[in-house]
Design a protein around this motif. Structure first.
Motif, PDB file in Angstrom:
ATOM      1  N   LEU A   6      63.556  96.844 -21.141  1.00 12.80           N
ATOM      2  CA  LEU A   6      64.157  96.243 -22.347  1.00 12.80           C
ATOM      3  C   LEU A   6      63.939  94.737 -22.398  1.00 12.80           C
ATOM      4  O   LEU A   6      63.946  94.056 -21.375  1.00 12.80           O
ATOM      5  N   GLU A   7      63.742  94.256 -23.596  1.00 14.83           N
ATOM      6  CA  GLU A   7      63.714  92.812 -23.854  1.00 14.83           C
ATOM      7  C   GLU A   7      64.938  92.499 -24.712  1.00 14.83           C
ATOM      8  O   GLU A   7      65.020  92.949 -25.842  1.00 14.83           O
ATOM      9  N   VAL A   8      65.880  91.785 -24.131  1.00 18.66           N
ATOM     10  CA  VAL A   8      67.144  91.521 -24.831  1.00 18.66           C
ATOM     11  C   VAL A   8      67.213  90.047 -25.216  1.00 18.66           C
ATOM     12  O   VAL A   8      66.943  89.171 -24.390  1.00 18.66           O
ATOM     13  N   LEU A  65      68.332  83.251 -25.319  1.00 23.23           N
ATOM     14  CA  LEU A  65      67.741  83.582 -24.023  1.00 23.23           C
ATOM     15  C   LEU A  65      67.091  84.940 -24.195  1.00 23.23           C
ATOM     16  O   LEU A  65      67.693  85.835 -24.784  1.00 23.23           O
ATOM     17  N   GLU A  66      65.874  85.076 -23.707  1.00 21.43           N
ATOM     18  CA  GLU A  66      65.267  86.410 -23.694  1.00 21.43           C
ATOM     19  C   GLU A  66      65.305  86.918 -22.263  1.00 21.43           C
ATOM     20  O   GLU A  66      64.822  86.267 -21.342  1.00 21.43           O
ATOM     21  N   ILE A  67      65.920  88.080 -22.101  1.00 26.37           N
ATOM     22  CA  ILE A  67      66.067  88.680 -20.780  1.00 26.37           C
ATOM     23  C   ILE A  67      65.144  89.891 -20.722  1.00 26.37           C
ATOM     24  O   ILE A  67      65.332  90.857 -21.463  1.00 26.37           O
ATOM     25  N   THR A 121      55.123 102.400 -25.911  1.00 27.53           N
ATOM     26  CA  THR A 121      55.295 101.850 -27.253  1.00 27.53           C
ATOM     27  C   THR A 121      56.477 100.897 -27.187  1.00 27.53           C
ATOM     28  O   THR A 121      57.318 100.992 -26.293  1.00 27.53           O
ATOM     29  N   GLU A 122      56.522  99.971 -28.132  1.00 27.84           N
ATOM     30  CA  GLU A 122      57.626  99.031 -28.182  1.00 27.84           C
ATOM     31  C   GLU A 122      58.353  99.240 -29.498  1.00 27.84           C
ATOM     32  O   GLU A 122      57.746  99.184 -30.559  1.00 27.84           O
ATOM     33  N   VAL A 123      59.652  99.531 -29.422  1.00 26.28           N
ATOM     34  CA  VAL A 123      60.416  99.791 -30.643  1.00 26.28           C
ATOM     35  C   VAL A 123      61.257  98.569 -30.998  1.00 26.28           C
ATOM     36  O   VAL A 123      62.017  98.060 -30.169  1.00 26.28           O
TER      37      VAL A 123
HETATM   38 MG    MG Z   1      57.434  91.210 -25.364  1.00 21.04          MG
END
Ligand code: MG
Ligand code: ADP
Ligand code: ZN
Length: 482
Positions: A11-13, A152-154, A212-214
């Protein structure tokens, strides 16, 4: 079929930081002001306007990094991530690329089957874009109030193995950022957003499948649903002889499906390069240790402490620590108890989880805003634990305690509500009630044992609910057997 596959999820949060002003200008970050009011030449992207870094953004990044066991980079830089979008007036986003400020951390989640560590690849600082508004008029409008708000991207390692795990991970991040005070955790206002990377592989396989990235996941429930959907879709595709293509998908919440949006962009598409208008970010050891000292006890550690030291059930502990001020309220009440043992802690927990939480949710406030002193909850529990009042009386006096802020002990004393636990007195009363109801006593003894409740209610009626139910039951049983 699905059982032959294992999902792999990363995950990218994005969390919106609770700073007063934006990342690179002094505009306010306040939510809900009229469109484009919180703007200046910097966040409007006017040519020649120069950014200045908000120190609190770095402070919050360090905080989050330390709370997730990350290493903090002594020196890092900002980069420009170039792309076109109507809500991105500069044509690039200021972000961090190669060397993010925090890296190699871990977030622990509490799953039904036990605790699990999810690796954190990196946490970097960046700015938010504006917002396109499509649902007013026939045009698309752009609101740049959010442009330049710090994020912030985690980024997690691909360690997550199910949609449910992803959900728990997000909940854990939400709790942590709220405990740290770096983000308000407001999901409706988009303070936490998430993109999900999903692939599946045959069980036992080493190599990851194509992912895939949703995107467009505007709630945690939607993250869970979208991941579930995407797992099924990929497995069905592979089983029917197809291949998964690496692409970016959009979650369509109205039909509960993911839809292809574009082929996956690669890093080189963004033409990253070092931001020439900002100097690098230096973080000294002193700064790190100063931030370290401000770290609160984190939610999961607190939950474990409630379980280990106070003997609370896992369920109770989970609810009490979810929101920090509720946990604080509970702990304050516990600290005021006269008798400190696991039974009384559990009673405090019951009162906080039922009466207190009910009022908080009715009033839509947190425990921090609740005006009832926590020591009154402790008093009620003391009265209950010492069997001075019955739980019925406790519930009866609570509205008055709440409305007039009167001490429960005082109310009980003044109104003579103390429970009658004198067994001689109860015995006399029981005997007279049995005498008055000899017909029912005969029936009871002939086998109609469900009359027992009738006798109990007679005793309670005559004592206005103050007779200790435990003693009443004991005495009644004894007398009815004679
Ligand atoms: Mg990315
Ligand atoms: P990008 O630069 O395209 O965003 P990253 O390498 O930064 O790609 O990875 C983004 C996210 O995708 C990370 O959270 C990572 O854990 C996850 N990820 C990488 N490979 C896979 C995979 N095969 N399946 C699922 N998730 C993956
Ligand atoms: Zn501005």
């Amino acid at each position: 079929m699905k059982n032959d596959y294992e999902p792999v999820i990363g995950l990218e949060v994005h969390i919106q930081l609770k700073t007063n002003t934006k990342a690179f200008c002094s505009c306010t970050t306040e939510f809900g002001t009229s469109p484009n009011m919180n703007t200046c030449p910097v966040c409007l992207g006017h040519p020649g306007a120069l950014p200045t870094l908000n120190k609190n953004v770095v402070e919050f990044a360090i905080k989050m990094g330390l709370a997730t066991g990350c290493k903090i980079r002594p020196y890092s830089i900002f980069s420009r991530k170039n792309y076109f979008y109507p809500d991105l007036p500069k044509g690039y986003q200021i972000s961090q690329y190669e060397d993010p400020i925090c890296f190699e951390g871990v977030i622990e989640v509490d799953l039904p089957e036990g605790k699990k560590h999810i690796g954190i690849t990196r946490i970097h600082m960046e700015e938010d874009a504006g917002k396109s508004i499509h649902d007013v008029d026939i045009d698309t409008l752009v609101d740049l109030n959010r442009s330049g708000v710090p994020l912030l991207e985690i980024v997690s390692e691909p360690d997550i193995r199910s949609a449910q795990e992803a959900y728990q991970y997000l909940m854990q991040i939400r709790q942590i950022v709220m405990y740290l005070g770096v983000c308000d955790g407001n999901l409706e206002e988009g303070s936490l957003r998430c993109d999900a990377n999903i692939s599946v592989r045959k069980k036992g396989a080493e190599k990851f499948g194509t992912r895939t990235e949703v995107k467009n996941l505007n709630s945690f429930r939607n993250v869970e649903r979208a991941i579930g959907y995407e797992i099924e879709r990929q497995v069905a595709l592979l089983e029917s002889g197809g291949t998964v293509i690496q692409q970016t998908m959009l979650w369509d919440a109205s039909v509960h499906e993911t839809k292809p949006m574009r082929t996956k962009e690669k890093a080189h598409d963004y033409r990253y390069f070092p931001e020439p208008d900002l100097v690098g970010v230096s973080v000294s050891k002193e700064w790190i240790s100063r931030v370290h000292q401000t770290l609160p006890e984190l939610p999961l550690a607190r939950k474990q402490r409630f379980i280990n030291e106070l003997g609370l059930p896992k369920y109770d502990a989970g609810i009490l620590v979810d929101e920090q001020s509720l946990g604080d309220y509970f702990e304050l009440a516990v600290s005021h108890l006269s008798v400190k043992n696991n039974e009384s802690y559990k009673l405090v927990s019951n009162w906080v989880m039922t009466e207190v939480l009910r009022i908080l949710s009715e009033r839509k406030i947190t425990a921090a805003e609740f005006e009832l002193p926590a020591n009154f909850i402790a008093e009620i529990v003391d009265l209950l634990a010492s069997e001075s009042i019955s739980s019925k009386i406790a519930k009866e006096i609570f509205p008055e305690v709440l409305a007039n802020k009167v001490s429960p002990k005082e109310i009980v004393g003044k109104r003579g509500l103390a429970q009658i636990s004198d067994s001689n007195m109860i015995e006399t009363l029981v005997k007279s009630i049995l005498d008055q109801n000899s017909e029912n006593v005969d029936k009871y003894r002939a086998g109609k044992t469900n009359l027992f409740g009738f006798f109990v209610s007679q005793v309670l009626k005559q004592t206005e609910g103050k007779a200790n139910p435990k003693i009443v039951t004991e005495v009644l049983k004894r007398e009815l057997q004679n």
